[in-house]
Design a protein around this motif. Structure first.
Motif, PDB file in Angstrom:
ATOM      1  N   ILE A 100      -4.086  -9.126  -0.532  1.00 26.89           N
ATOM      2  CA  ILE A 100      -3.098  -9.919   0.164  1.00 26.89           C
ATOM      3  C   ILE A 100      -2.349 -10.791  -0.837  1.00 26.89           C
ATOM      4  N   HIS A 101      -1.041 -10.866  -0.683  1.00 29.80           N
ATOM      5  CA  HIS A 101      -0.211 -11.712  -1.534  1.00 29.80           C
ATOM      6  C   HIS A 101       0.119 -12.977  -0.748  1.00 29.80           C
ATOM      7  N   TYR A 102      -0.302 -14.122  -1.292  1.00 30.75           N
ATOM      8  CA  TYR A 102      -0.101 -15.399  -0.598  1.00 30.75           C
ATOM      9  C   TYR A 102       1.313 -15.915  -0.895  1.00 30.75           C
ATOM     10  N   HIS A 110       3.922  14.935   3.231  1.00 28.26           N
ATOM     11  CA  HIS A 110       3.584  15.084   1.808  1.00 28.26           C
ATOM     12  C   HIS A 110       4.487  14.245   0.891  1.00 28.26           C
ATOM     13  N   LYS A 111       5.265  13.329   1.475  1.00 25.01           N
ATOM     14  CA  LYS A 111       6.081  12.420   0.675  1.00 25.01           C
ATOM     15  C   LYS A 111       5.412  11.058   0.643  1.00 25.01           C
ATOM     16  N   SER A 112       5.302  10.495  -0.552  1.00 27.98           N
ATOM     17  CA  SER A 112       4.602   9.229  -0.728  1.00 27.98           C
ATOM     18  C   SER A 112       5.575   8.143  -1.164  1.00 27.98           C
ATOM     19  N   SER A 113       5.422   6.947  -0.594  1.00 26.86           N
ATOM     20  CA  SER A 113       6.256   5.794  -0.937  1.00 26.86           C
ATOM     21  C   SER A 113       5.365   4.561  -1.003  1.00 26.86           C
ATOM     22  N   THR A 114       5.946   3.486  -1.511  1.00 25.58           N
ATOM     23  CA  THR A 114       5.277   2.182  -1.500  1.00 25.58           C
ATOM     24  C   THR A 114       5.847   1.376  -0.348  1.00 25.58           C
ATOM     25  N   ILE A 115       4.969   0.774   0.447  1.00 27.21           N
ATOM     26  CA  ILE A 115       5.416  -0.018   1.583  1.00 27.21           C
ATOM     27  C   ILE A 115       4.866  -1.438   1.464  1.00 27.21           C
ATOM     28  N   ARG A 116       5.719  -2.397   1.696  1.00 27.45           N
ATOM     29  CA  ARG A 116       5.333  -3.818   1.717  1.00 27.45           C
ATOM     30  C   ARG A 116       5.259  -4.236   3.178  1.00 27.45           C
ATOM     31  N   ILE A 117       4.092  -4.688   3.598  1.00 25.82           N
ATOM     32  CA  ILE A 117       3.842  -4.932   5.016  1.00 25.82           C
ATOM     33  C   ILE A 117       3.722  -6.429   5.288  1.00 25.82           C
ATOM     34  N   TYR A 118       4.452  -6.879   6.286  1.00 26.61           N
ATOM     35  CA  TYR A 118       4.391  -8.248   6.785  1.00 26.61           C
ATOM     36  C   TYR A 118       3.919  -8.215   8.234  1.00 26.61           C
ATOM     37  N   THR A 163       0.853  -1.181   0.000  1.00 21.70           N
ATOM     38  CA  THR A 163       0.000   0.000   0.000  1.00 21.70           C
ATOM     39  C   THR A 163       0.895   1.239   0.000  1.00 21.70           C
ATOM     40  N   THR A 164       0.303   2.392   0.215  1.00 22.29           N
ATOM     41  CA  THR A 164       1.062   3.642   0.188  1.00 22.29           C
ATOM     42  C   THR A 164       1.483   4.056   1.595  1.00 22.29           C
ATOM     43  N   GLU A 165       2.615   4.714   1.668  1.00 21.87           N
ATOM     44  CA  GLU A 165       3.123   5.275   2.922  1.00 21.87           C
ATOM     45  C   GLU A 165       3.318   6.770   2.718  1.00 21.87           C
ATOM     46  N   LYS A 166       2.739   7.582   3.590  1.00 25.69           N
ATOM     47  CA  LYS A 166       2.834   9.033   3.439  1.00 25.69           C
ATOM     48  C   LYS A 166       3.313   9.662   4.736  1.00 25.69           C
ATOM     49  N   ILE A 167       4.250  10.612   4.583  1.00 27.81           N
ATOM     50  CA  ILE A 167       4.719  11.421   5.697  1.00 27.81           C
ATOM     51  C   ILE A 167       5.238  12.732   5.129  1.00 27.81           C
ATOM     52  N   GLY A 176       7.639  -2.937   6.077  1.00 26.45           N
ATOM     53  CA  GLY A 176       7.145  -2.713   7.429  1.00 26.45           C
ATOM     54  C   GLY A 176       6.648  -3.984   8.086  1.00 26.45           C
ATOM     55  N   LEU A 177       6.653  -3.975   9.429  1.00 26.95           N
ATOM     56  CA  LEU A 177       6.177  -5.102  10.232  1.00 26.95           C
ATOM     57  C   LEU A 177       5.101  -4.596  11.187  1.00 26.95           C
ATOM     58  N   VAL A 178       3.973  -5.317  11.233  1.00 26.92           N
ATOM     59  CA  VAL A 178       2.867  -4.933  12.123  1.00 26.92           C
ATOM     60  C   VAL A 178       2.349  -6.180  12.841  1.00 26.92           C
ATOM     61  N   THR A 179       1.433  -5.980  13.762  1.00 24.45           N
ATOM     62  CA  THR A 179       0.809  -7.109  14.457  1.00 24.45           C
ATOM     63  C   THR A 179      -0.183  -7.809  13.529  1.00 24.45           C
ATOM     64  N   ASN A 180      -0.613  -8.996  13.914  1.00 20.57           N
ATOM     65  CA  ASN A 180      -1.556  -9.772  13.092  1.00 20.57           C
ATOM     66  C   ASN A 180      -2.873  -9.027  12.890  1.00 20.57           C
ATOM     67  N   ARG A 181      -3.374  -8.421  13.947  1.00 19.68           N
ATOM     68  CA  ARG A 181      -4.655  -7.703  13.843  1.00 19.68           C
ATOM     69  C   ARG A 181      -4.516  -6.465  12.962  1.00 19.68           C
ATOM     70  N   ALA A 182      -3.407  -5.761  13.081  1.00 24.15           N
ATOM     71  CA  ALA A 182      -3.186  -4.587  12.239  1.00 24.15           C
ATOM     72  C   ALA A 182      -3.048  -4.995  10.775  1.00 24.15           C
ATOM     73  N   PHE A 183      -2.389  -6.129  10.533  1.00 27.79           N
ATOM     74  CA  PHE A 183      -2.240  -6.633   9.165  1.00 27.79           C
ATOM     75  C   PHE A 183      -3.606  -6.934   8.556  1.00 27.79           C
ATOM     76  N   ALA A 184      -4.477  -7.544   9.319  1.00 31.45           N
ATOM     77  CA  ALA A 184      -5.815  -7.885   8.814  1.00 31.45           C
ATOM     78  C   ALA A 184      -6.647  -6.636   8.543  1.00 31.45           C
ATOM     79  N   SER A 185      -6.383  -5.551   9.271  1.00 32.94           N
ATOM     80  CA  SER A 185      -7.184  -4.336   9.111  1.00 32.94           C
ATOM     81  C   SER A 185      -6.788  -3.496   7.897  1.00 32.94           C
TER      82      SER A 185
END
Length: 515
Positions: A256-258, A155-163, A149-153, A242-251
């Motif tokens: 989703i990439h299997y 006004h700068k935008s990046s692509t973030i891959r989240i696990y 998804t997108t990551e913004k801070i 990026g790394l997040v918790t299981n619940r945050a990942f589901a939200s």
């Protein structure tokens, strides 16, 4: 009787100390930086290699179109090929049983067999099912799903891959802060954070949600931030992991990439052969279980894993070449200086030779100063390389790669390359030139007749004005000197071009001031 040549050494050092100081500082900085690069490079490579086992790096990964069932994962883990023909036959018979009356099924079965044979032959050619060298490669499968998804801070935008936080495979090294414990926290790649100006505690907008940066990490499977393996160069500014918790990942509301990581339980054969055999089994198993492979990437060709080590490995050769070029240049400078001294003090040398001093004693005398300067530069340079300059090079590496925590290791190779080799080069080059210069007889030195070569044939110049012929004559007589000058300027400009091609000089200066 005390050797009077010893007094000359002290007097020369006292009168020419500025020259030797400049040369010493130049050589100290050169040897210091090269020594720091050798030491840091070797330590970084050892750290990167050890981290693969410490943080349990994958042997490769594959992505499926659908989530794999427990049965399919078990079949893939076996490393065995599925029976494609039996699968085609089962699918054809199932379709016949569902659509054709029982009385007509036998004829339909015979017709289906021909079609099955044709499909099976295509599968043999496509999947190389008859490979006689195939070896079943048993693996352990680890779900390693991710979302992009997108990551913004600011006004700068990046692509973030989240696990999700990975505990069994591809574990993260926490460089600062901590792994996320709350559902609104995220840990991101340390190198991306440095380039984007993100710090622990900052707020990021991930998709449509807001997360707080809990930590900065180095992922063992992303030492270089390649979003796609086909990318020419990694981009740590517009791509993040990026790394997040299981619940945050589901939200997180995105596709989703299997993705599944695998580790060989008992690898047989080379990396390429093992990966090829496993891919053959993976293809047949997914084909017979109504799934599809979206991506397959073994670790040994994964740029996100291999690029860093390959790129760091080339630094040693480049720095060694630059060091040896500079040492050779400095050796020739010393040789020319000593040659000039011999010419200027030819009568003194002739007198010493007449009094019984041997060529060996004079050779030792003229070799003392260049060897002392080089030895002093090597000692101080290596000392700086292991202390202050090492931190500069470490910072440069951390600005370029996403590496885990670094530990300095002593390197005999660095000591040999930055101490023994320069001393040997100086000894050989200067020693040969001084030896050649001292081959003249004592009488030749006393007469100041130091030229052994005959007067070369001059090229007649009959055309042009008097001044043009003078300029041409000066140029022709000094061609060797101009050639040496050209080579020196060429190497200087080459090294300046290399230096200006990298965005490192400002970082070096800034880091040195910070230290």
């Amino acid at each position: 009787m005390r050797n009077p040549l010893q007094k000359r050494i002290v007097r020369e050092l006292r009168t020419e100390w500025k020259k030797y100081l400049v040369v010493s500082v130049f050589m100290i900085l050169t040897i210091g930086f090269v020594s720091a690069i050798y030491v840091t490079n070797g330590s970084m490579l050892a750290t990167a290699k050890n981290s693969q086992s410490i943080y349990y790096l994958e042997d490769g990964h594959f992505e499926l179109k659908k989530k794999a069932s427990a049965v399919l994962q078990k079949k893939i883990a076996s490393g065995e090929k599925a029976d494609i023909k039996a699968y085609y036959q089962k699918q054809a018979y199932k379709k016949i049983d569902a659509t054709i009356p029982e009385a007509d099924r036998q004829a339909a079965y015979k017709q289906a067999e021909q079609e099955i044979d044709s499909e099976y032959q295509k599968a043999i050619d496509k999947y190389d099912l008859n490979d006689s060298s195939f070896i079943a490669q048993k693996v352990k499968i680890y779900p390693n799903f991710f979302k992009e998804t997108t990551e913004k801070i600011n006004h700068k935008s990046s692509t973030i891959r989240i696990y999700t936080i990975r505990k069994s495979i591809n574990r993260a090294c926490v460089m600062e802060g901590s792994l996320p414990k709350k559902n609104n926290e995220i840990a991101i790649d340390r190198m991306h954070a440095d380039n984007a100006g993100i710090k622990v505690g900052d707020t990021l907008k991930i998709g449509h949600q807001t997360f707080i940066v809990s930590g900065l990490v180095a992922n063992v499977d992303y030492t270089a931030l390649f979003q796609k393996n086909s990318d020419v160069m990694f981009d740590a500014l517009t791509f993040d992991v990026g790394l997040v918790t299981n619940r945050a990942f589901a939200s997180i509301d995105t596709t989703i990439h299997y993705n599944y990581a695998y580790k060989f339980t008992n690898q047989k054969g080379s990396n390429s052969k093992a990966a090829y055999d496993f891919l053959a089994a993976l293809i047949t198993q997914t084909e017979t279980n109504n799934n599809k492979i979206e991506d397959f990437l073994p670790a040994y060709i994964n740029q996100a894993i291999q690029f860093t080590q390959e790129d760091m490995g080339s630094d040693r050769a480049m720095c060694g070449m630059i060091l040896y070029i500079l040492i050779v240049v400095m050796a020739f400078i010393f040789a020319i200086t000593i040659s000039s001294t011999i010419t200027k003090e030819a009568s003194v040398i002739g007198t010493l030779r007449s009094l019984g001093y041997t060529k060996k004693e004079l050779w030792n005398h003229f070799m003392i100063m260049p060897m002392l300067v080089m030895l002093f530069a090597c000692c101080i340079g290596n000392l700086l390389g292991y202390t202050i300059l090492k931190n500069v090079v470490v910072q440069l590496y951390y600005n370029s790669y996403s590496l885990p925590t670094y530990h300095t290791l002593f390197s005999w190779d660095a000591f040999i390359q930055t101490t023994a080799v320069p001393l040997c080069l100086m000894l050989v080059i200067d020693g040969c030139m001084i030896h050649k210069k001292l081959q003249l007889s004592p009488l030749s030195f006393l007469r100041n007749d130091l030229s052994k070569a005959k007067q070369p044939h001059t090229i007649p110049l009959r055309h042009g004005s008097f001044m043009h012929r003078i300029r041409a004559r000066v140029f022709l007589q000094n061609i060797p000197a101009y050639l040496i000058l050209f080579i020196g300027i060429f190497f200087v400009m080459l090294m300046l071009s290399i230096a200006m091609g990298y965005q490192t000089p400002c970082r070096i200066i800034k880091t040195m001031f910070l230290l």
